[in-house]
Enzyme design. Structure first.
Site, PDB file in Angstrom:
ATOM      1  CG  ASN A  41      30.956  24.368  -8.141  1.00  0.00           C
ATOM      2  OD1 ASN A  41      31.523  25.109  -7.359  1.00  0.00           O
ATOM      3  ND2 ASN A  41      31.210  24.375  -9.435  1.00  0.00           N
ATOM      4  CD  GLU A  43      33.239  21.269 -12.093  1.00  0.00           C
ATOM      5  OE1 GLU A  43      34.353  21.055 -12.610  1.00  0.00           O
ATOM      6  OE2 GLU A  43      32.479  22.207 -12.458  1.00  0.00           O
ATOM      7  CB  CYS A  52      24.634  22.286  -7.907  1.00  0.00           C
ATOM      8  SG  CYS A  52      24.498  22.083  -9.698  1.00  0.00           S
ATOM      9  CD  GLU A  54      22.852  26.370  -6.598  1.00  0.00           C
ATOM     10  OE1 GLU A  54      23.762  25.513  -6.738  1.00  0.00           O
ATOM     11  OE2 GLU A  54      22.536  27.159  -7.494  1.00  0.00           O
ATOM     12  CB  CYS A  84      21.147  24.172 -12.647  1.00  0.00           C
ATOM     13  SG  CYS A  84      21.073  22.809 -11.467  1.00  0.00           S
ATOM     14  CB  CYS A  87      19.792  23.750  -7.897  1.00  0.00           C
ATOM     15  SG  CYS A  87      21.348  22.836  -7.747  1.00  0.00           S
TER      16      CYS A  87
HETATM   17  N1  THU Z   1      26.678  24.868 -10.742  1.00  0.00           N
HETATM   18  C1  THU Z   1      26.269  25.009  -9.445  1.00  0.00           C
HETATM   19  O1  THU Z   1      27.004  24.673  -8.507  1.00  0.00           O
HETATM   20  N2  THU Z   1      25.044  25.540  -9.220  1.00  0.00           N
HETATM   21  C2  THU Z   1      24.183  25.910 -10.218  1.00  0.00           C
HETATM   22  O2  THU Z   1      22.995  26.077  -9.964  1.00  0.00           O
HETATM   23  C3  THU Z   1      24.701  26.112 -11.574  1.00  0.00           C
HETATM   24  C4  THU Z   1      25.862  25.228 -11.889  1.00  0.00           C
HETATM   25  C5  THU Z   1      27.996  24.276 -10.992  1.00  0.00           C
HETATM   26  C6  THU Z   1      27.919  22.896 -11.580  1.00  0.00           C
HETATM   27  C7  THU Z   1      29.267  22.797 -12.267  1.00  0.00           C
HETATM   28  O3  THU Z   1      30.219  22.350 -11.301  1.00  0.00           O
HETATM   29  C8  THU Z   1      29.600  24.233 -12.636  1.00  0.00           C
HETATM   30  O4  THU Z   1      28.722  25.046 -11.893  1.00  0.00           O
HETATM   31  C9  THU Z   1      29.434  24.532 -14.112  1.00  0.00           C
HETATM   32  O5  THU Z   1      28.206  24.118 -14.561  1.00  0.00           O
END
Ligand code: THU
Length: 129
Positions: A41, A43, A52, A54, A84, A87
């Site tokens: 991930n 940000e 994300c 994935e 999520c 994704c």
């Molecule tokens: N996140 C992912 O990378 N994949 C997911 O499917 C769930 C959430 C990340 C997004 C964000 O950077 C952090 O987790 C918290 O939500």
């Protein structure tokens, strides 16, 4: 095989760029031909542009011309970090009934799903045919 992919994902989590949530996620995908691609991930200070793990891993593979996936392995800072909703829809595009989505706590503790398990009755490219 699955255990090796999980170990890779657990190590990869360190590379997550998550200064705002401090929640680290890594995704390792293996194509049906055995190639491996990784994503974490990423940000952003503006929050909504965050990516994300994935979608990062799958997009990296797709950029290299790969579209057929055998495994999509996900690990994060919660016990079992599930993809999520966005994704799940993104995975839907590239997963078939044989694609195994592995949600891993560690290499001994993991759960395996198909995209139909995680996103039943979905909208997909079939609808546009
Ligand atoms: N996140 C992912 O990378 N994949 C997911 O499917 C769930 C959430 C990340 C997004 C964000 O950077 C952090 O987790 C918290 O939500």
């Amino acid at each position: 095989m699955i255990k090796d992919l999980i170990k890779k994902a657990l190590d990869l989590k360190e590379r997550a760029y998550a200064p705002y949530s401090n929640f680290h996620v890594a995704c390792v995908v293996m194509t049906k031909s055995g190639k491996i691609f990784e994503g974490v991930n990423v940000e952003n200070a503006a929050y909504s542009p965050s990516l994300c793990a994935e979608r990062n891993a799958l997009s990296t593979a797709i950029t290299q011309g790969e579209r057929d996936f055998a495994y999509i392995v996900i690990t994060g800072d919660s016990d079992y970090t599930y993809p999520c909703g966005v994704c799940r829809q993104f995975i839907r595009e590239f997963a078939d009934g044989d694609t195994r989505i592995v949600v891993a706590k560690d290499s001994e503790n993991y759960k395996t799903y198909t995209i139909e398990d995680l996103l039943p009755e979905s909208f997909s490219k079939k609808d546009l045919e």
